[in-house]
Design a protein around this motif. Sequence first.
Motif, short mmCIF file in Angstrom:
data_model
loop_
_atom_site.label_atom_id
_atom_site.label_comp_id
_atom_site.label_asym_id
_atom_site.label_seq_id
_atom_site.Cartn_x
_atom_site.Cartn_y
_atom_site.Cartn_z
N ALA B 49 -10.45 42.30 -29.75
CA ALA B 49 -9.09 42.81 -30.01
C ALA B 49 -8.07 41.71 -29.81
O ALA B 49 -8.29 40.76 -29.08
N GLY B 50 -6.98 41.84 -30.47
CA GLY B 50 -5.84 41.00 -30.15
C GLY B 50 -5.77 39.66 -30.86
O GLY B 50 -4.92 38.85 -30.54
N ARG B 51 -6.64 39.41 -31.82
CA ARG B 51 -6.55 38.13 -32.54
C ARG B 51 -6.53 38.36 -34.05
O ARG B 51 -7.55 38.48 -34.69
N SER B 52 -5.35 38.44 -34.61
CA SER B 52 -5.09 38.65 -36.04
C SER B 52 -6.10 39.55 -36.73
O SER B 52 -6.98 39.11 -37.46
N ILE B 53 -5.93 40.84 -36.47
CA ILE B 53 -6.79 41.88 -37.02
C ILE B 53 -6.56 42.00 -38.53
O ILE B 53 -7.50 42.19 -39.29
N ASN B 54 -5.30 41.91 -38.96
CA ASN B 54 -5.06 41.91 -40.40
C ASN B 54 -4.24 40.68 -40.81
O ASN B 54 -3.67 39.98 -39.98
N SER B 236 -3.13 52.95 -39.01
CA SER B 236 -2.48 52.22 -37.91
C SER B 236 -1.71 51.01 -38.46
O SER B 236 -1.85 50.64 -39.63
N PHE B 237 -0.90 50.42 -37.61
CA PHE B 237 -0.28 49.13 -37.90
C PHE B 237 -0.68 48.15 -36.79
O PHE B 237 -0.75 48.54 -35.62
N THR B 238 -0.95 46.92 -37.18
CA THR B 238 -1.09 45.89 -36.17
C THR B 238 0.28 45.26 -35.98
O THR B 238 0.92 44.83 -36.94
N VAL B 239 0.71 45.26 -34.73
CA VAL B 239 2.04 44.76 -34.38
C VAL B 239 1.86 43.43 -33.67
O VAL B 239 0.95 43.28 -32.86
N THR B 240 2.70 42.46 -33.99
CA THR B 240 2.62 41.19 -33.27
C THR B 240 3.97 40.85 -32.68
O THR B 240 4.99 40.89 -33.38
N LEU B 241 3.96 40.53 -31.40
CA LEU B 241 5.18 40.08 -30.72
C LEU B 241 5.16 38.55 -30.67
O LEU B 241 4.19 37.95 -30.21
N PHE B 242 6.23 37.94 -31.19
CA PHE B 242 6.40 36.48 -31.11
C PHE B 242 7.54 36.22 -30.13
O PHE B 242 8.67 36.67 -30.36
N LEU B 243 7.23 35.50 -29.08
CA LEU B 243 8.18 35.38 -27.96
C LEU B 243 7.96 34.04 -27.25
O LEU B 243 6.84 33.54 -27.20
N SER B 244 9.06 33.50 -26.71
CA SER B 244 8.95 32.25 -25.97
C SER B 244 8.09 32.44 -24.72
O SER B 244 8.08 33.50 -24.11
N ILE B 315 -2.22 26.20 -39.58
CA ILE B 315 -0.78 26.39 -39.71
C ILE B 315 -0.35 27.65 -38.95
O ILE B 315 -1.18 28.49 -38.62
N VAL B 316 0.94 27.75 -38.69
CA VAL B 316 1.44 28.96 -38.04
C VAL B 316 1.51 30.08 -39.09
O VAL B 316 1.54 29.81 -40.29
N PRO B 317 1.50 31.35 -38.66
CA PRO B 317 1.25 32.45 -39.61
C PRO B 317 2.46 32.92 -40.41
O PRO B 317 2.33 33.86 -41.18
N PHE B 318 3.62 32.26 -40.29
CA PHE B 318 4.86 32.89 -40.74
C PHE B 318 5.11 32.92 -42.24
O PHE B 318 6.03 33.58 -42.70
N TYR B 319 4.28 32.21 -43.01
CA TYR B 319 4.40 32.35 -44.46
C TYR B 319 3.29 33.25 -45.01
O TYR B 319 3.18 33.45 -46.22
N GLY B 320 2.46 33.76 -44.13
CA GLY B 320 1.34 34.59 -44.59
C GLY B 320 0.42 33.82 -45.51
O GLY B 320 -0.16 34.38 -46.45
N GLN B 321 0.26 32.51 -45.27
CA GLN B 321 -0.49 31.68 -46.21
C GLN B 321 -1.74 31.05 -45.61
O GLN B 321 -2.44 30.30 -46.30
N GLY B 322 -2.05 31.31 -44.34
CA GLY B 322 -3.18 30.63 -43.71
C GLY B 322 -4.48 30.85 -44.48
O GLY B 322 -5.12 29.90 -44.94
N MET B 323 -4.88 32.11 -44.63
CA MET B 323 -6.11 32.40 -45.37
C MET B 323 -5.98 32.00 -46.83
O MET B 323 -6.91 31.47 -47.43
N ASN B 324 -4.81 32.24 -47.42
CA ASN B 324 -4.62 31.91 -48.83
C ASN B 324 -4.80 30.41 -49.07
O ASN B 324 -5.42 30.00 -50.05
N ASP B 364 4.65 22.83 -43.11
CA ASP B 364 6.08 22.71 -42.82
C ASP B 364 6.84 23.97 -43.22
O ASP B 364 7.73 24.44 -42.50
N LEU B 365 6.48 24.53 -44.38
CA LEU B 365 7.12 25.77 -44.84
C LEU B 365 6.90 26.90 -43.84
O LEU B 365 7.78 27.73 -43.60
N ALA B 366 5.71 26.95 -43.28
CA ALA B 366 5.38 28.03 -42.34
C ALA B 366 6.25 27.96 -41.09
O ALA B 366 6.66 28.98 -40.54
N ILE B 367 6.55 26.74 -40.65
CA ILE B 367 7.42 26.59 -39.48
C ILE B 367 8.86 26.99 -39.85
O ILE B 367 9.52 27.71 -39.10
#
Lengths: 468, 468
Positions: B49-54, B236-244, B315-324, B364-367
């Motif tokens: 659990a807890g590691r990018s389910i979707n 269900s929804f998988t929710v992710t909290l991004f926090l410092s 890369i970081v996940p913010f462009y939704g492009q890692g797997m792609n 870079d785009l993902a950041i």
Amino acid sequence: MTKSNKQQNVLIIGAGLCGSLLALRLGQRGYNVTVMEKRSDLRKVKISAGRSINLAFSDRGNKGIKLVELEKKVQELCIPMHGRMLHDREGNTIMSNYSGRSHEYINSISRGDLNALLLDEAEKHKNVSIYFNRACTSVDFEKTTAYFKDLENNNEFIEDADVILATDGAGSVLRQSYFTSKKFLFSFSQNFLTHGYKELSILPAENGGYKTFKNALHIWPRGDFMIIALPNLDGSFTVTLFLSYDEGEYNFNNLTTPERVTDFFKKEFPDALELMPNLTEDFFNNPTAPLGTVKCHPWHYKGNTLLLGDAAHAIVPFYGQGMNASFEDVVELDAVLDQYEGNWERVFTEYEKTRKKDTDAIADLAIDNFHEMKDHVANPIFQEKRKIEMVLEKEFPNHYSSKYSLVTFNEHIGYREAMLRGRAQDKAILSLLYDDKNFIIKDLKELLNKVNNHAETILKQDEIAGLK
Amino acid sequence: MTKSNKQQNVLIIGAGLCGSLLALRLGQRGYNVTVMEKRSDLRKVKISAGRSINLAFSDRGNKGIKLVELEKKVQELCIPMHGRMLHDREGNTIMSNYSGRSHEYINSISRGDLNALLLDEAEKHKNVSIYFNRACTSVDFEKTTAYFKDLENNNEFIEDADVILATDGAGSVLRQSYFTSKKFLFSFSQNFLTHGYKELSILPAENGGYKTFKNALHIWPRGDFMIIALPNLDGSFTVTLFLSYDEGEYNFNNLTTPERVTDFFKKEFPDALELMPNLTEDFFNNPTAPLGTVKCHPWHYKGNTLLLGDAAHAIVPFYGQGMNASFEDVVELDAVLDQYEGNWERVFTEYEKTRKKDTDAIADLAIDNFHEMKDHVANPIFQEKRKIEMVLEKEFPNHYSSKYSLVTFNEHIGYREAMLRGRAQDKAILSLLYDDKNFIIKDLKELLNKVNNHAETILKQDEIAGLK
């Protein structure tokens, strides 16, 4: 309980340029300073040939030298270089000044002489002890403890301190300990250029004089590679060849015979070759070394340990700012100490917060300048740009500074500000030139306004895009 | 002598998404493929659990799925997300579509289901063998040999192959072997954001339905932090909290009690909290993980070994492009194989030459998108920009694509081209908005021309400044 400076034990790893300036300054501040250096004492043995014998010394470095009150002594070691002297394949030369203001120039200085002076001055302080042939093997940053090997007898020993400052260069052992421990998130990069470098030399003339113009940084730009030459006090020049390892007709991997090296120089650098009868000897005696950039974050671990100089931010040599940036580190740390002395964690945190953005910037600028020196300086549109910059600097000495001047001679602003403003100005001038290739300077005041307005627009656009 | 594909032994390290697609494709091409995976077979055990389910699945990833002719089967696993649904502190929502063209949307897909499908399909090929619980410990890239530990019995063994392809993720063992060997100049960077992430969940409604709108990527942007939610097939929804980790009033280091976590959500995400009675259980059961970017060069050693997917460019996940991006790697490698099959060194060299610039760009785009999602999306000027982009895409479906569309839905161009063009357009629109805050769209054709011309000027300026 806070100890006074005199009771605080500071361990410095590395007695190169940055470490010895730092030891001197912290000695002046009253700390109990121990310095451990891996190499032999360079005042007693000849330093190894082929590794940056001389360096560019300029205003930011001089801030550090002023801080320790050695300006006069250092000046005696300096050879002013007023500009770049460009050599084409036919041996024609053009002098391109570094600034339109005559008091703005850089200097060639011997790494060994400067380092020796700083060591001598540091050792004058009773509270500073410097040990040579002591190689650091690892640092336990949680315990503020470093492990060493005495290279004279192979004994291993441990040093404890209140703080450990690592000025142990691009291959820093403290940085390696941060990286391999995986005890915190350590951002780290090492990036190599496709090119390496090799040091060569132009020996003094028989009468002891200089075989080519003394007061310049000589460049033979050839697009994909170049040689440069900086003068030494003894009449010689240290020459550096920057060349790809494996691309192009001639490269380090295929320059394997004296004949091929001579052919290469005959074809590309005939006027230099005439001054270098010792070329092939130098070429095969001296190592080929890589050109790398190192960035990392964080530099400090709590109030225990801190990376400074190349250990924190090794850069490529093309802006002549490596040593200057390291000396500026000492100035910046000293300023933070004035504010927060007694609280090392606060000192290290504040230092990194203000300093990191600037050392990141000079790292990027130095890579830009690699392309500028080997290639763009020979490009007509770039030469036009330099002419305009010279005119503006001469005509408006208090109102215009080129990117080069901002970085090199405007030591009151940080590298990052110099980079942003300088790049915007470059874009502005190049756009003006591009829009009108027969661009003629009529009204200089109008030109200044045009460049400044255009640069402001570019800066504003970048700011908007970042939504800052 | 060149062996035919059937005689060539290809060893793939890692049977994650990239490795299993690669194994399937090389199996289809006739290679003798062995895959070694460290983890257990995810078709037999529940993934942790807890590691990018979707994950977000979009057009570039679909190129890889088309290549192996699984488009239909994958579509059954997809939940379309047509845009971002933004939630403010009061629980008000705005839907911001990803494109002005209705056929352009992204999908939420289960990592486990997709990986299982690819493994099943790969294993249908007799020439593909997949082994689980086999952890790679190091790679001797000079000998094209990898060392493994069988985690079931702790036996160590060696695998030899004609080529080794490492798809072993962000912590790649092959990449570590490149780094630590120091046998060639290896450029490498790992950069962490100041923020970490933690997976949480919104469970299905009692009737098995979705507790909030199904077909969107939900974002609760709060400037310095955010939560997001992606739908799963089970309601269900998988929710992710991004926090410092350590900055701001609430951060991962100080959210140490259920009360404090609940207070945080009550204050910042009250509408989400209502849907998450299981919040504190999730919060303290699931790990907090770092967000890192990895770049390196070279990816290959001669014709022996090659890094692909996250192993080469995490890369970081913010462009939704890692797997792609990883699936696109397989497509690109496949295209180079069409040209140079039989000469692995040429294949690897050409692949890296064309691919590296694009994976650098998406990193870079993902950041950039991290800042866009947590902050800019809630900014009025940014929302104005999005409105203009939507209008242009709707009105000129064949003549305008926003940066998001260029990156996500224009899979025929590379990430780098999408980045350069997209950033220039962003600057152009923001400049227009900035110059005239009461900017009203009158003539859409004129608006399109203005944006395009302004973007062209910006691109030209950048090009001139690079003197390319």
